[in-house]
Write a protein that holds these residues in place. Structure first.
Motif, PDB file in Angstrom:
ATOM      1  N   PRO A 349       0.830  -1.212   0.000  1.00 26.16           N
ATOM      2  CA  PRO A 349       0.000   0.000   0.000  1.00 26.16           C
ATOM      3  C   PRO A 349       0.863   1.260   0.000  1.00 26.16           C
ATOM      4  O   PRO A 349       2.066   1.221   0.279  1.00 26.16           O
ATOM      5  CB  PRO A 349      -0.808  -0.118   1.300  1.00 26.16           C
ATOM      6  CG  PRO A 349      -0.695  -1.561   1.706  1.00 26.16           C
ATOM      7  CD  PRO A 349       0.627  -2.028   1.199  1.00 26.16           C
ATOM      8  N   VAL A 350       0.226   2.372  -0.299  1.00 26.71           N
ATOM      9  CA  VAL A 350       0.905   3.671  -0.318  1.00 26.71           C
ATOM     10  C   VAL A 350       0.281   4.535   0.771  1.00 26.71           C
ATOM     11  O   VAL A 350      -0.897   4.905   0.686  1.00 26.71           O
ATOM     12  CB  VAL A 350       0.777   4.354  -1.688  1.00 26.71           C
ATOM     13  CG1 VAL A 350       1.478   5.701  -1.677  1.00 26.71           C
ATOM     14  CG2 VAL A 350       1.349   3.458  -2.787  1.00 26.71           C
ATOM     15  N   ILE A 351       1.057   4.810   1.815  1.00 28.19           N
ATOM     16  CA  ILE A 351       0.546   5.631   2.922  1.00 28.19           C
ATOM     17  C   ILE A 351       0.407   7.076   2.461  1.00 28.19           C
ATOM     18  O   ILE A 351       1.342   7.653   1.894  1.00 28.19           O
ATOM     19  CB  ILE A 351       1.474   5.523   4.140  1.00 28.19           C
ATOM     20  CG1 ILE A 351       1.479   4.089   4.686  1.00 28.19           C
ATOM     21  CG2 ILE A 351       1.041   6.485   5.239  1.00 28.19           C
ATOM     22  CD1 ILE A 351       2.360   3.897   5.900  1.00 28.19           C
ATOM     23  N   ARG A 415       7.900   7.959  19.957  1.00 32.22           N
ATOM     24  CA  ARG A 415       7.990   8.042  18.502  1.00 32.22           C
ATOM     25  C   ARG A 415       7.890   6.625  17.939  1.00 32.22           C
ATOM     26  O   ARG A 415       8.519   5.693  18.455  1.00 32.22           O
ATOM     27  CB  ARG A 415       9.295   8.703  18.055  1.00 32.22           C
ATOM     28  CG  ARG A 415       9.458  10.136  18.522  1.00 32.22           C
ATOM     29  CD  ARG A 415      10.742  10.731  17.990  1.00 32.22           C
ATOM     30  NE  ARG A 415      10.679  10.901  16.545  1.00 32.22           N
ATOM     31  CZ  ARG A 415      11.743  11.172  15.781  1.00 32.22           C
ATOM     32  NH1 ARG A 415      12.949  11.276  16.335  1.00 32.22           N
ATOM     33  NH2 ARG A 415      11.613  11.332  14.475  1.00 32.22           N
ATOM     34  N   TYR A 416       7.108   6.501  16.879  1.00 34.01           N
ATOM     35  CA  TYR A 416       6.826   5.184  16.317  1.00 34.01           C
ATOM     36  C   TYR A 416       7.133   5.173  14.823  1.00 34.01           C
ATOM     37  O   TYR A 416       6.993   6.196  14.130  1.00 34.01           O
ATOM     38  CB  TYR A 416       5.356   4.809  16.523  1.00 34.01           C
ATOM     39  CG  TYR A 416       4.967   4.599  17.963  1.00 34.01           C
ATOM     40  CD1 TYR A 416       5.029   3.333  18.558  1.00 34.01           C
ATOM     41  CD2 TYR A 416       4.526   5.663  18.750  1.00 34.01           C
ATOM     42  CE1 TYR A 416       4.674   3.146  19.878  1.00 34.01           C
ATOM     43  CE2 TYR A 416       4.160   5.480  20.068  1.00 34.01           C
ATOM     44  CZ  TYR A 416       4.245   4.220  20.631  1.00 34.01           C
ATOM     45  OH  TYR A 416       3.882   4.025  21.943  1.00 34.01           O
ATOM     46  N   LEU A 417       7.539   3.995  14.368  1.00 33.15           N
ATOM     47  CA  LEU A 417       7.685   3.720  12.936  1.00 33.15           C
ATOM     48  C   LEU A 417       6.511   2.841  12.515  1.00 33.15           C
ATOM     49  O   LEU A 417       6.312   1.759  13.076  1.00 33.15           O
ATOM     50  CB  LEU A 417       9.011   3.019  12.646  1.00 33.15           C
ATOM     51  CG  LEU A 417      10.271   3.819  12.980  1.00 33.15           C
ATOM     52  CD1 LEU A 417      11.516   2.969  12.750  1.00 33.15           C
ATOM     53  CD2 LEU A 417      10.347   5.086  12.132  1.00 33.15           C
ATOM     54  N   ILE A 435       6.582   5.437   7.874  1.00 36.03           N
ATOM     55  CA  ILE A 435       6.441   6.837   8.295  1.00 36.03           C
ATOM     56  C   ILE A 435       6.702   6.912   9.799  1.00 36.03           C
ATOM     57  O   ILE A 435       6.532   5.935  10.527  1.00 36.03           O
ATOM     58  CB  ILE A 435       5.054   7.405   7.960  1.00 36.03           C
ATOM     59  CG1 ILE A 435       3.960   6.677   8.758  1.00 36.03           C
ATOM     60  CG2 ILE A 435       4.779   7.341   6.480  1.00 36.03           C
ATOM     61  CD1 ILE A 435       2.604   7.357   8.669  1.00 36.03           C
ATOM     62  N   THR A 436       7.107   8.089  10.236  1.00 37.13           N
ATOM     63  CA  THR A 436       7.378   8.333  11.650  1.00 37.13           C
ATOM     64  C   THR A 436       6.220   9.109  12.262  1.00 37.13           C
ATOM     65  O   THR A 436       5.782  10.124  11.703  1.00 37.13           O
ATOM     66  CB  THR A 436       8.681   9.126  11.816  1.00 37.13           C
ATOM     67  OG1 THR A 436       9.754   8.412  11.196  1.00 37.13           O
ATOM     68  CG2 THR A 436       8.999   9.309  13.295  1.00 37.13           C
ATOM     69  N   VAL A 437       5.719   8.617  13.377  1.00 31.03           N
ATOM     70  CA  VAL A 437       4.612   9.253  14.084  1.00 31.03           C
ATOM     71  C   VAL A 437       5.070   9.577  15.505  1.00 31.03           C
ATOM     72  O   VAL A 437       5.620   8.719  16.200  1.00 31.03           O
ATOM     73  CB  VAL A 437       3.363   8.351  14.101  1.00 31.03           C
ATOM     74  CG1 VAL A 437       2.282   8.953  14.987  1.00 31.03           C
ATOM     75  CG2 VAL A 437       2.838   8.153  12.700  1.00 31.03           C
TER      76      VAL A 437
END
Length: 627
Positions: A349-351, A415-417, A435-437
């Protein structure tokens, strides 16, 4: 002996030899160090498995040697030699593990061949026994038919002989009677009676003499022995060495996790005990709106295999394929199996990073499927990012996500990946771009599809510009109900989580603005703060001063702000039902709306004259904001 026992025994021997060689090498090395073997006797190591299923070996803490050899009488050369020896041991151990894995794979292949040979032998044995029974049954039928024929022929001969015997007896009785009559006439003393009886007697004798007696047998004493027609038996005997053509195989439905993006593992079976030399697997992609018998039908590919399974490669991702199989031996080719549909693993998928939002407790991740064919579900994977910016070894997964978005509960201040995989029956796709959240504070982008036509949004999605040039009327005449048409404004994409949210807005003194929150269904042809679905702070420039209003449903309290705020903090608290505004530089509270927000609201930003406005988010709320 069972093949599994042989395989297990050989692998045990290999493991024991490897362990023995490793121990001998270590003892030899330690003996060369002058009898200092007691320091490094323990060679046990613990291992753990990380997320990519690789083995990581770590020496036990209770057997770690000192890095410098201090306290043990070792110099630097001995330490370096020992480290080199340990590295060599690890290398050899890894090689042995690789060899053991290869031998296990080879033993598994031999086991498959063994089972195949055993199955083929059983089929041949049953085939031979069936032919043997058929031949015996045919010979028994021939014997019964021949015995019945001989019995009928014997019965006919005996009846014919019996009839001839009866005829001969009648002739003998008549001859005997005639002889006795002639003797009585001859012995008669009365001449008159003699003359009277002699003539009829002579006449009878003459007639009897004239009759020809058939003394030949009426039937042959030999029985008819025709050559037996055993051609069918000979054919059956010859067919023992001829294997019948196999029946149609049965292709199995696709098993879960049996595919990759470019390959499929296909399995099939047989209904009967057929003998097969090889199989032919046919496959072609399934294209929508294309009949199978049309001229533009996709090309059919073929693979010859020996086993009842095959891996088809060089395929398209997330594509359906139609497969069927035939079996072949020396006699012929079986009918084709029924066609089965298999599907390859989807593309990643494409975030949609500009549509992902977060807060201190959660994150909303949105993505595009990236596949033409529908997928069954999605899996969201997340791992916590360490302080050094690297990914931790633990990965959590949220499975069976039905749509292209997922709201994830997270821990505050981390921080999450995060990545996403698409899943169908073939298996999961490769993971998307990571992505980094951050959960430091509330994070969102401006929703460009809600922006007034006079507004321009920066590339990073956090700054809005209102130019002084006039747009043509055609650009203003929009039919989009989601776009602001009267107020030059835009909404922010706030995460739908009831909690505390905080962001800041930076403007200059000469810009007239409106900032606050609004419901998603707020009227687009109305000004912010002029209806009951929006709450905002408004800045108005007058010839004498800067005027500030806090509008809701067109009404504002009478407040006067002496210091013009350049950076304004906005604090939204769903639980308390408050919306507060602050002068960030002075840490000054400006105003608070009290309202029970029944529906989720979005940040809203408007400009009443040309200028710019910048949103700052993903920042930790100051302590004074939620007191």
């Amino acid at each position: 002996m069972d093949l599994n026992e042989i395989k297990g025994g050989r692998l045990d021997v290999i493991a024991e030899e490897a362990e023995h060689q490793e121990l001998s090498r270590e003892l030899t090395t330690m003996a060369d160090r002058g009898g200092r073997a007691t320091r490094g006797v323990s060679t046990f190591q613990r291992f753990s498995i990380d997320t990519n299923e690789s083995l990581r070996f770590e020496p036990c803490e209770d057997s770690l040697p000192s890095p410098t050899g201090a306290g043990e009488g070792l110099d630097d050369d001995d330490v370096f030699k020992e480290r080199g020896t340990e590295g060599e041991i690890v290398t050899i151990r890894n090689r042995l593990q690789g060899k053991v894995a290869e031998m296990e794979n080879f033993a598994g292949h031999l086991e498959e061949i063994f089972l195949t040979v055993e199955e083929n032998f059983g089929r041949q044995e049953q085939h031979l026994e069936q032919h043997y029974n058929d031949v015996l049954q045919t010979l028994s039928q021939r014997y019964d038919e021949r015995a019945a024929g001989l019995e009928e022929e014997k019965k006919g001969k005996l009846e014919a002989l019996y009839k001839q015997l009866l005829a001969c007896g009648r002739e003998m009785d008549a001859s005997k009677e005639l002889i006795e009559t002639a003797q009585e006439v001859y012995r008669s003393q009365d001449k008159r009676l003699f003359l009277k009886a002699v003539m009829p007697t002579i006449k009878r004798i003459e007639e009897f003499v004239k009759e020809e007696v058939d003394l030949t047998l009426s039937t042959s004493l030999e029985f008819n022995t025709p050559l037996a027609d055993l051609s069918d038996v000979k054919t059956m005997m010859d067919s023992i060495n001829v294997v019948p053509a196999p029946s149609a195989p049965v292709i199995n439905p696709q098993m879960p996790n049996s595919a990759t993006q470019t390959s499929l593992r296909v399995c099939w079976s047989l209904f009967s005990d057929d003998t097969v030399e090889y199989y032919e697997l046919y496959y072609r992609p399934v294209l929508e709106d294309t009949p199978a018998d049309s001229a533009c039908a996709p090309h059919v590919s073929k693979i010859n295999v020996k086993e009842t399974h095959c891996t088809v490669t060089d395929l398209l991702p997330n594509a359906q394929y139609e497969l069927w199989v035939t079996a072949t031996n020396t006699t012929g080719i079986s009918p084709a199996s029924e066609k089965a549909l298999y599907v390859t693993v989807p593309s990643p998928p494409v975030i949609k990073q500009r549509e992902c939002t977060s807060c201190r407790e959660a994150a909303l991740i949105r993505w595009e499927s990236g596949n033409t064919n529908p997928v069954d579900s999605y899996t969201v994977e997340l791992s916590e990012m360490g302080t050094d910016g690297t990914e931790s070894g633990t990965t959590e997964s949220i499975v069976a996500v039905p749509s292209c978005q997922c709201l994830i509960q997270l821990q505050t201040g981390r921080r999450y990946l995060i990545s996403v995989r698409a899943v169908n029956i073939g298996g999961p796709s490769d993971r998307s771009e990571v992505i980094t959240v951050s959960t430091t504070g509330t994070f969102f982008y401006l929703l460009e599809d809600t922006a007034h036509p006079c507004l321009s949004i920066s590339e990073d999605g956090f700054t809005m510009f209102y130019g002084d040039e006039e747009l043509p009327i055609s650009a203003m005449a929009l039919d989009d109900n989601n776009t602001f048409t009267r107020c030059v404004a835009v909404l922010g994409d706030l995460i739908p989580v009831r909690g505390r949210h905080y962001w800041e807005v930076e403007v200059d003194d000469v810009t007239e603005f409106r900032i606050g929150v609004a419901s998603e269904d707020t009227e687009r042809n109305s000004y912010l703060g002029a209806n009951n679905t929006s709450w905002c702070m408004r800045h108005i420039l007058t010839p004498s001063r800067h005027k500030y209003e806090f509008l809701h449903n067109g009404w504002s309290p009478d407040l006067r702000i002496t210091v013009n705020p350049v950076r304004i903090g906005v604090a939204l608290d769903y639980e308390r039902g408050t919306l507060s505004f602050f002068n960030v530089e002075l840490e000054q509270h400006l105003h608070t709306f009290h309202c029970h927000f029944r529906n989720y609201v979005h940040p809203c930003f408007g400009l009443d004259n040309p200028g710019a406005l910048t949103v700052h988010n993903d920042i930790e709320a100051p302590e004074y904001t939620f007191i």
